[in-house]
Design a protein around this motif. Structure first.
Motif, short mmCIF file in Angstrom:
data_model
loop_
_atom_site.label_atom_id
_atom_site.label_comp_id
_atom_site.label_asym_id
_atom_site.label_seq_id
_atom_site.Cartn_x
_atom_site.Cartn_y
_atom_site.Cartn_z
N MET A 15 0.89 -1.28 -0.13
CA MET A 15 0.11 -0.07 0.02
C MET A 15 1.11 1.11 0.00
O MET A 15 1.76 1.44 0.86
N PRO A 16 0.76 2.09 -0.96
CA PRO A 16 1.37 3.29 -0.87
C PRO A 16 1.26 4.06 0.23
O PRO A 16 0.06 4.47 0.86
N HIS A 17 2.46 4.60 1.11
CA HIS A 17 2.44 5.44 2.21
C HIS A 17 3.60 6.22 2.45
O HIS A 17 4.63 6.00 1.56
N VAL A 18 3.47 7.18 3.41
CA VAL A 18 4.62 7.92 3.61
C VAL A 18 4.75 8.04 5.11
O VAL A 18 3.51 8.22 5.84
N LEU A 19 5.82 8.12 5.74
CA LEU A 19 6.10 8.44 7.15
C LEU A 19 6.74 9.67 7.39
O LEU A 19 7.95 10.06 6.56
N ILE A 20 6.14 10.59 7.92
CA ILE A 20 6.76 12.07 8.19
C ILE A 20 6.83 12.10 9.70
O ILE A 20 6.54 11.53 10.80
N ASP A 21 7.76 12.99 10.00
CA ASP A 21 8.27 13.51 11.44
C ASP A 21 7.28 14.41 12.22
O ASP A 21 7.43 14.56 13.47
N ASN A 22 6.41 14.87 11.33
CA ASN A 22 5.59 16.41 12.27
C ASN A 22 4.30 16.20 11.75
O ASN A 22 4.08 16.28 10.39
N ILE A 23 3.18 16.59 12.51
CA ILE A 23 1.84 16.98 12.06
C ILE A 23 1.73 18.33 13.08
O ILE A 23 1.69 18.51 14.16
N LYS A 24 1.22 19.45 12.11
CA LYS A 24 0.93 20.61 12.79
C LYS A 24 -0.53 20.56 12.84
O LYS A 24 -1.34 20.07 12.42
N ASN A 60 -9.61 15.68 -10.11
CA ASN A 60 -9.94 14.43 -10.48
C ASN A 60 -10.60 13.38 -9.44
O ASN A 60 -11.21 12.47 -9.70
N SER A 61 -10.53 13.72 -8.28
CA SER A 61 -10.86 12.74 -7.16
C SER A 61 -11.20 13.60 -5.87
O SER A 61 -11.07 14.42 -5.56
N LYS A 62 -12.12 12.59 -5.04
CA LYS A 62 -12.33 12.92 -3.83
C LYS A 62 -12.19 11.62 -2.77
O LYS A 62 -12.58 10.41 -3.13
N PHE A 63 -11.49 11.94 -1.84
CA PHE A 63 -11.01 10.47 -1.04
C PHE A 63 -10.51 10.97 0.55
O PHE A 63 -10.51 12.14 0.56
N THR A 96 -12.39 4.88 -0.17
CA THR A 96 -12.38 5.66 -0.92
C THR A 96 -11.03 5.67 -1.89
O THR A 96 -10.61 6.78 -2.39
N ARG A 97 -10.40 4.70 -2.16
CA ARG A 97 -9.33 4.54 -2.82
C ARG A 97 -9.22 5.33 -4.22
O ARG A 97 -10.34 4.99 -4.95
N PRO A 98 -8.35 6.23 -4.25
CA PRO A 98 -8.40 7.09 -5.81
C PRO A 98 -6.92 6.43 -6.54
O PRO A 98 -6.55 5.24 -6.12
N LEU A 99 -7.14 6.91 -7.78
CA LEU A 99 -5.87 6.54 -8.58
C LEU A 99 -4.47 6.89 -7.88
O LEU A 99 -4.42 7.83 -6.93
N GLU A 122 -24.70 14.49 3.64
CA GLU A 122 -24.37 13.87 2.11
C GLU A 122 -23.55 13.02 2.02
O GLU A 122 -22.56 12.80 3.10
N TYR A 123 -23.44 12.07 1.19
CA TYR A 123 -22.37 10.90 1.14
C TYR A 123 -20.96 11.79 0.75
O TYR A 123 -20.99 12.59 -0.35
N PHE A 124 -19.86 11.34 1.31
CA PHE A 124 -18.84 11.56 0.88
C PHE A 124 -18.36 11.43 -0.53
O PHE A 124 -17.88 12.16 -1.47
N LYS A 125 -18.69 10.13 -0.91
CA LYS A 125 -18.57 9.76 -2.37
C LYS A 125 -19.98 8.96 -2.52
O LYS A 125 -20.20 8.01 -1.89
#
Length: 370
Positions: free
Chosen positions: A1-10, A37-40, A59-62, A343-346
């Motif tokens: 699964m595509p992901h990213v690990l980051i050091d900080n959340i503001k 092109n998408s909503k997720f 809600t997986r997008p491209l 409303e439905y998110f999608k």
């Protein structure tokens, strides 16, 4: 699964937009994302060495939209990337012959349910080059195999969909199909409710078939043959033709095996003599007022299910509801943005079972609906 690990959340005030990516809201650990092109949704998970950012499967997008959102999220948080696996992932080019539940099926001429290796499906396409053939299959390796053959053999009139056949037929216009093929379906002797041939499927087959169009069932199961014959006999204005161990113009790999074992093979042809009314169903998936008094017990009905699974708080007036609705055998997982006017998110697929579940959802949890 595509992901990213980051050091900080503001601590970010939503909504916020950067680089053509709009972050709509924060619902606990879920972030609403909108691109051109998408909503997720993306999900934030705290780790010992940072914050894991990955997409929400429902809600997986491209992949291209995921990459765009991850990069923008890193930027708005002024974060450092500790690990990522997205740059090396190549976007799969969408196959124009692979449809989904939202696709327009008004141009389909012939349907095959459960095509397996695809021998019969490809034979149909080659024998009927002016017809659009829809193959319905839930086994993904079989789908990939047939799509590869279509590319290799330059077959352009096959369409493939990975979904429940009973639901797909409900989206096809009335009096449209020349034929429906159901060859060697799983007998489901211990779970008969999962059988393809049942009252609803036959009803939808009669509705979608042209006058004098036919449904062809081919099976090696004595039990399935007897069960199906009795189901067909409940209907009027049809003819049934039954054959046993008769040669057929193409043999599947399963049929080859059954023949070597000297098993009986049965054919039932259901010929339709009815001209059905046009399908004219418009589904309104809107809400009138905020959902309230929620409970998390699954509500199971004859043709559909409603199950509120979890609620994620956004602020004092809004929340994100994760729920399952629709056909019991193939339900749809959805999110609802619950606010003054929800409303439905999608949006869910516009099919009857989803609409029935939507109406029941409102009846159960909309106080303004009497």
């Amino acid at each position: 699964m595509p992901h990213v690990l980051i050091d900080n959340i503001k601590d970010i005030k939503y909504p916020v937009k950067i680089d053509d990516v709009e972050f709509l809201f924060s619902a606990e650990n879920l972030i609403g994302v909108k691109t051109d092109n998408s909503k997720f949704l993306i999900k934030i998970i705290k780790r010992e060495n940072g914050y894991l950012v990955k997409y929400d499967k429902i809600t997986r997008p491209l992949i291209s939209e995921i990459k765009k959102a991850y990069k923008a999220f890193v930027k708005i948080n002024n974060a450092k990337i500790l690990f990522e696996n997205i740059e090396g992932i190549k976007e799969k080019i969408p196959n124009k012959n692979l449809l989904d539940i939202t696709s327009d099926l008004s141009n389909i001429d012939i349907v095959e349910v459960g095509f397996g290796s695809g021998r019969h499906l490809i034979h149909l396409a080659k024998e009927n080059p002016d017809k659009i053939i829809l193959g319905i299959e839930i086994h993904k390796p079989s789908i990939e195999q047939v799509l590869k053959r279509c590319d290799h053999e330059n077959i352009s009139n096959i369409r493939i969909i990975n979904h429940d056949a009973r639901i797909i037929l409900s989206k096809i216009p009335s009096n449209k199909l020349d034929a429906i093929y159901v060859h060697f379906p799983v007998p489901w002797d211990k779970k008969p409710h999962r059988r393809v041939i049942n009252n609803d499927f036959i009803n939808e087959s009669i509705r979608t078939l042209k006058k004098e169009g036919f449904l062809h069932l081919r099976t090696d199961s004595d039990n399935y043959f007897n069960y199906s014959f009795n189901e067909f006999m409940k209907f009027s204005e049809i003819d049934l033709k039954v054959k046993k161990n008769m040669p057929y113009f193409i043999s599947s790999k399963y049929e080859d095996r059954w023949k070597r074992q000297n098993k009986d093979i049965y054919d039932i042809y259901m010929i339709n003599h009815t001209e059905s009314e046009e399908l004219n169903e418009e589904y309104d998936f809107s809400f009138e007022c905020k959902l309230s008094n929620l409970d998390f017990k699954p509500k199971i009905y004859d043709k559909f299910v409603v199950h509120i699974e979890k609620v994620f708080k956004i602020d004092e007036n809004r929340e994100l509801i994760r729920a399952t609705i629709g056909n019991f055998n193939r339900p749809e997982h959805i999110y609802i943005l619950n606010q003054e006017k929800p409303e439905y998110f999608k949006a869910p697929a516009f099919i009857k079972e989803n609409y029935l579940a939507h109406k029941e959802l409102k009846r159960l949890f909309n106080e303004c609906i009497s």
